[in-house]
Design a protein around this motif. Structure first.
Motif, PDB file in Angstrom:
ATOM      1  N   ILE A 118      43.734   8.681  48.224  1.00 20.92           N
ATOM      2  CA  ILE A 118      45.157   8.676  48.594  1.00 20.92           C
ATOM      3  C   ILE A 118      45.904   9.674  47.714  1.00 20.92           C
ATOM      4  O   ILE A 118      46.721  10.475  48.177  1.00 20.92           O
ATOM      5  CB  ILE A 118      45.744   7.249  48.442  1.00 20.92           C
ATOM      6  N   MET A 119      45.596   9.639  46.428  1.00 20.10           N
ATOM      7  CA  MET A 119      46.314  10.504  45.484  1.00 20.10           C
ATOM      8  C   MET A 119      45.997  11.982  45.695  1.00 20.10           C
ATOM      9  O   MET A 119      46.869  12.846  45.607  1.00 20.10           O
ATOM     10  CB  MET A 119      46.006  10.088  44.053  1.00 20.10           C
ATOM     11  N   LEU A 120      44.749  12.247  46.020  1.00 20.88           N
ATOM     12  CA  LEU A 120      44.362  13.642  46.271  1.00 20.88           C
ATOM     13  C   LEU A 120      45.182  14.217  47.434  1.00 20.88           C
ATOM     14  O   LEU A 120      45.709  15.335  47.363  1.00 20.88           O
ATOM     15  CB  LEU A 120      42.861  13.697  46.579  1.00 20.88           C
ATOM     16  N   SER A 121      45.313  13.425  48.470  1.00 23.20           N
ATOM     17  CA  SER A 121      46.050  13.894  49.635  1.00 23.20           C
ATOM     18  C   SER A 121      47.530  14.125  49.308  1.00 23.20           C
ATOM     19  O   SER A 121      48.128  15.129  49.726  1.00 23.20           O
ATOM     20  CB  SER A 121      45.902  12.870  50.758  1.00 23.20           C
ATOM     21  N   SER A 122      48.105  13.214  48.535  1.00 25.33           N
ATOM     22  CA  SER A 122      49.526  13.375  48.173  1.00 25.33           C
ATOM     23  C   SER A 122      49.727  14.599  47.289  1.00 25.33           C
ATOM     24  O   SER A 122      50.692  15.353  47.458  1.00 25.33           O
ATOM     25  CB  SER A 122      50.011  12.153  47.390  1.00 25.33           C
ATOM     26  N   LEU A 123      48.831  14.759  46.342  1.00 28.16           N
ATOM     27  CA  LEU A 123      48.958  15.915  45.440  1.00 28.16           C
ATOM     28  C   LEU A 123      48.880  17.209  46.247  1.00 28.16           C
ATOM     29  O   LEU A 123      49.665  18.141  46.046  1.00 28.16           O
ATOM     30  CB  LEU A 123      47.851  15.863  44.380  1.00 28.16           C
ATOM     31  N   GLN A 124      47.943  17.239  47.189  1.00 31.19           N
ATOM     32  CA  GLN A 124      47.800  18.467  47.983  1.00 31.19           C
ATOM     33  C   GLN A 124      49.031  18.707  48.862  1.00 31.19           C
ATOM     34  O   GLN A 124      49.509  19.839  48.968  1.00 31.19           O
ATOM     35  CB  GLN A 124      46.537  18.373  48.841  1.00 31.19           C
ATOM     36  N   SER A 125      49.556  17.627  49.452  1.00 33.46           N
ATOM     37  CA  SER A 125      50.749  17.801  50.297  1.00 33.46           C
ATOM     38  C   SER A 125      51.927  18.304  49.475  1.00 33.46           C
ATOM     39  O   SER A 125      52.688  19.171  49.918  1.00 33.46           O
ATOM     40  CB  SER A 125      51.133  16.481  50.963  1.00 33.46           C
ATOM     41  N   ALA A 126      52.070  17.752  48.266  1.00 32.88           N
ATOM     42  CA  ALA A 126      53.171  18.207  47.402  1.00 32.88           C
ATOM     43  C   ALA A 126      52.995  19.683  47.070  1.00 32.88           C
ATOM     44  O   ALA A 126      53.949  20.472  47.140  1.00 32.88           O
ATOM     45  CB  ALA A 126      53.208  17.369  46.125  1.00 32.88           C
ATOM     46  N   ALA A 127      51.770  20.075  46.732  1.00 34.46           N
ATOM     47  CA  ALA A 127      51.516  21.474  46.380  1.00 34.46           C
ATOM     48  C   ALA A 127      51.801  22.386  47.577  1.00 34.46           C
ATOM     49  O   ALA A 127      52.444  23.430  47.449  1.00 34.46           O
ATOM     50  CB  ALA A 127      50.067  21.638  45.910  1.00 34.46           C
ATOM     51  N   GLU A 128      51.354  21.952  48.750  1.00 36.83           N
ATOM     52  CA  GLU A 128      51.571  22.764  49.959  1.00 36.83           C
ATOM     53  C   GLU A 128      53.048  22.901  50.271  1.00 36.83           C
ATOM     54  O   GLU A 128      53.507  23.967  50.700  1.00 36.83           O
ATOM     55  CB  GLU A 128      50.827  22.140  51.147  1.00 36.83           C
ATOM     56  N   SER A 129      53.820  21.836  50.012  1.00 36.68           N
ATOM     57  CA  SER A 129      55.257  21.889  50.314  1.00 36.68           C
ATOM     58  C   SER A 129      55.963  22.926  49.447  1.00 36.68           C
ATOM     59  O   SER A 129      57.049  23.399  49.773  1.00 36.68           O
ATOM     60  CB  SER A 129      55.892  20.514  50.124  1.00 36.68           C
ATOM     61  N   LEU A 130      55.333  23.274  48.318  1.00 35.66           N
ATOM     62  CA  LEU A 130      55.919  24.287  47.426  1.00 35.66           C
ATOM     63  C   LEU A 130      55.323  25.676  47.684  1.00 35.66           C
ATOM     64  O   LEU A 130      55.560  26.610  46.924  1.00 35.66           O
ATOM     65  CB  LEU A 130      55.694  23.878  45.965  1.00 35.66           C
ATOM     66  N   GLY A 131      54.515  25.768  48.735  1.00 36.97           N
ATOM     67  CA  GLY A 131      53.972  27.081  49.120  1.00 36.97           C
ATOM     68  C   GLY A 131      52.591  27.372  48.562  1.00 36.97           C
ATOM     69  O   GLY A 131      52.060  28.463  48.758  1.00 36.97           O
ATOM     70  N   TYR A 132      51.978  26.402  47.891  1.00 40.44           N
ATOM     71  CA  TYR A 132      50.642  26.623  47.329  1.00 40.44           C
ATOM     72  C   TYR A 132      49.570  26.205  48.336  1.00 40.44           C
ATOM     73  O   TYR A 132      49.863  25.537  49.322  1.00 40.44           O
ATOM     74  CB  TYR A 132      50.473  25.836  46.019  1.00 40.44           C
ATOM     75  N   GLY A 133      48.345  26.610  48.044  1.00 43.22           N
ATOM     76  CA  GLY A 133      47.208  26.220  48.873  1.00 43.22           C
ATOM     77  C   GLY A 133      46.246  25.401  48.032  1.00 43.22           C
ATOM     78  O   GLY A 133      46.226  25.512  46.796  1.00 43.22           O
ATOM     79  N   THR A 134      45.431  24.585  48.699  1.00 44.89           N
ATOM     80  CA  THR A 134      44.521  23.678  47.988  1.00 44.89           C
ATOM     81  C   THR A 134      43.232  23.507  48.794  1.00 44.89           C
ATOM     82  O   THR A 134      43.233  23.690  50.011  1.00 44.89           O
ATOM     83  CB  THR A 134      45.136  22.270  47.835  1.00 44.89           C
ATOM     84  N   THR A 135      42.178  23.133  48.103  1.00 49.95           N
ATOM     85  CA  THR A 135      40.979  22.610  48.774  1.00 49.95           C
ATOM     86  C   THR A 135      40.451  21.436  47.962  1.00 49.95           C
ATOM     87  O   THR A 135      40.360  21.526  46.726  1.00 49.95           O
ATOM     88  CB  THR A 135      39.883  23.698  48.926  1.00 49.95           C
ATOM     89  N   ALA A 136      40.121  20.376  48.658  1.00 48.58           N
ATOM     90  CA  ALA A 136      39.462  19.234  47.991  1.00 48.58           C
ATOM     91  C   ALA A 136      38.058  19.680  47.617  1.00 48.58           C
ATOM     92  O   ALA A 136      37.409  20.390  48.382  1.00 48.58           O
ATOM     93  CB  ALA A 136      39.393  18.050  48.950  1.00 48.58           C
ATOM     94  N   ILE A 137      37.608  19.267  46.450  1.00 46.73           N
ATOM     95  CA  ILE A 137      36.275  19.684  45.983  1.00 46.73           C
ATOM     96  C   ILE A 137      35.439  18.459  45.623  1.00 46.73           C
ATOM     97  O   ILE A 137      35.579  17.881  44.544  1.00 46.73           O
ATOM     98  CB  ILE A 137      36.383  20.651  44.779  1.00 46.73           C
ATOM     99  N   GLY A 138      34.576  18.070  46.572  1.00 45.57           N
ATOM    100  CA  GLY A 138      33.617  16.994  46.295  1.00 45.57           C
ATOM    101  C   GLY A 138      32.424  17.528  45.522  1.00 45.57           C
ATOM    102  O   GLY A 138      31.671  16.764  44.916  1.00 45.57           O
ATOM    103  N   GLY A 139      32.280  18.846  45.561  1.00 51.17           N
ATOM    104  CA  GLY A 139      31.171  19.501  44.859  1.00 51.17           C
ATOM    105  C   GLY A 139      31.127  19.203  43.364  1.00 51.17           C
ATOM    106  O   GLY A 139      30.085  19.404  42.731  1.00 51.17           O
ATOM    107  N   ILE A 140      32.201  18.697  42.806  1.00 52.97           N
ATOM    108  CA  ILE A 140      32.170  18.353  41.370  1.00 52.97           C
ATOM    109  C   ILE A 140      31.128  17.268  41.069  1.00 52.97           C
ATOM    110  O   ILE A 140      30.771  17.074  39.918  1.00 52.97           O
ATOM    111  CB  ILE A 140      33.542  17.887  40.813  1.00 52.97           C
ATOM    112  N   ARG A 141      30.669  16.603  42.122  1.00 55.60           N
ATOM    113  CA  ARG A 141      29.660  15.555  41.889  1.00 55.60           C
ATOM    114  C   ARG A 141      28.237  16.124  41.866  1.00 55.60           C
ATOM    115  O   ARG A 141      27.283  15.388  41.658  1.00 55.60           O
ATOM    116  CB  ARG A 141      29.794  14.448  42.945  1.00 55.60           C
ATOM    117  N   ALA A 142      28.126  17.442  42.082  1.00 54.66           N
ATOM    118  CA  ALA A 142      26.790  18.058  42.119  1.00 54.66           C
ATOM    119  C   ALA A 142      26.108  17.989  40.757  1.00 54.66           C
ATOM    120  O   ALA A 142      24.895  17.838  40.671  1.00 54.66           O
ATOM    121  CB  ALA A 142      26.886  19.502  42.600  1.00 54.66           C
TER     122      ALA A 142
END
Ligand SMILES: Cc1cc2nc3c(=O)[nH]c(=O)nc-3n(C[C@H](O)[C@H](O)[C@H](O)COP(=O)(O)O)c2cc1C
Length: 253
Positions: A118-142
């Motif tokens: 839930i928090m990841l999605s909110s953080l990304q939406s907030a960042a996008e609303s300010l003109g930034y881009g994001t990608t979720a990274i599940g790869g950190i579990r590699a």
């Protein structure tokens, strides 16, 4: 008339951004993004999530490598890791003479993962609303052990996923939206419909192939190839082991 407001417009047009200009995310914006993320609901108001972010180029490079070698992470200005944090709640319990056990249960792990998502999605939406881009990274579990060490995460914490934040390149910003399975095979009224699931998969296989051909994205797998390619393996094999090492266990009792 179509009801569209700024929030819906943003959500209906969101996409992962994997190419950044290298421009800076301002401290002021970053603080706003974190404040918006912190407004998320959390199970029982436990607030069992912590964020560990870095702007350090060398550290971001290391994370890109640990995430299975994902070069797009390197061009991000900020990397945020979402950490399940039962260390916080264990301290709260211990401070009044009680012992926390929820981290040793399937329920506890689901609570942490749900709250993190839930928090990841909110953080990304907030960042996008300010003109930034994001990608979720599940790869950190590699390479989870190395990441736990890099971030100096204590017992009763576990990194679930990360997110890049940066200023999107022109090309990334203007890239087409990846299609989704048909709406009627995704959302059901009252009861689940397996037949619609299967019809939807067949339709989506065609839609995604067309999208790939129309946009000359030869690197894109079809839906069946992509999902089978990942899910015929357990691609990160040390998750249970390091959950246990961090003090968690996935059990009912
Ligand atoms: C939990 C989660 C983990 C993800 N991990 C990665 C990742 O490690 N690397 C990556 O490039 N994209 C990652 N993605 C992004 C997905 O590949 C992407 O959302 C999907 O292909 C749909 O594309 P879109 O977001 O542009 O619509 C992840 C997404 C989620 C939700």
């Amino acid at each position: 008339m179509k009801k569209e407001n700024a929030i819906l417009k943003q959500l209906l047009n969101r996409k992962s951004i994997r190419s950044f200009t290298g421009e800076h995310v301002s401290d002021e914006d970053l603080e706003l993004i974190f404040k918006a993320a912190q407004r998320c609901p959390t199970s029982i108001n436990g607030q069992q999530i912590s964020l560990v972010y870095t702007r350090d180029k060398e550290k971001i490079k290391k994370i890109a490598k640990l995430a299975g070698g994902q070069p797009q992470i390197e061009s991000a200005d900020v990397f945020v890791t979402f950490v399940i944090d039962f260390n916080r709640t264990a301290y709260a319990a211990a401070s009044i003479g009680k012992t926390q056990v929820i981290h040793k249960s399937a329920e506890g792990i689901i609570v942490g993962i749900t709250d993190a998502g839930i928090m990841l999605s909110s953080l990304q939406s907030a960042a996008e609303s300010l003109g930034y881009g994001t990608t979720a990274i599940g790869g950190i579990r590699a390479n989870i052990k190395e990441l736990i060490e890099l971030l100096e995460l204590p017992l009763l914490t576990f990194p679930v996923a990360g997110s890049t934040i940066g200023v999107p390149s022109y090309e990334a910003k203007n890239a087409p939206l990846k299609p989704r399975v048909p709406l009627e095979s995704f959302v059901f009224e009252d009861i689940y419909d397996d037949k619609k699931i299967k019809v939807g998969v067949e339709q989506y296989e065609e839609d995604l192939k067309k999208f790939r051909d129309d946009n000359h994205m030869d690197y894109l797998n079809s839906y069946k190839e992509q999902t089978a390619g990942f899910y015929e393996n357990i691609y990160f094999r040390q998750i249970a082991k390091y959950f246990e090492e961090q003090g968690f266990s996935f059990k009912d009792k």
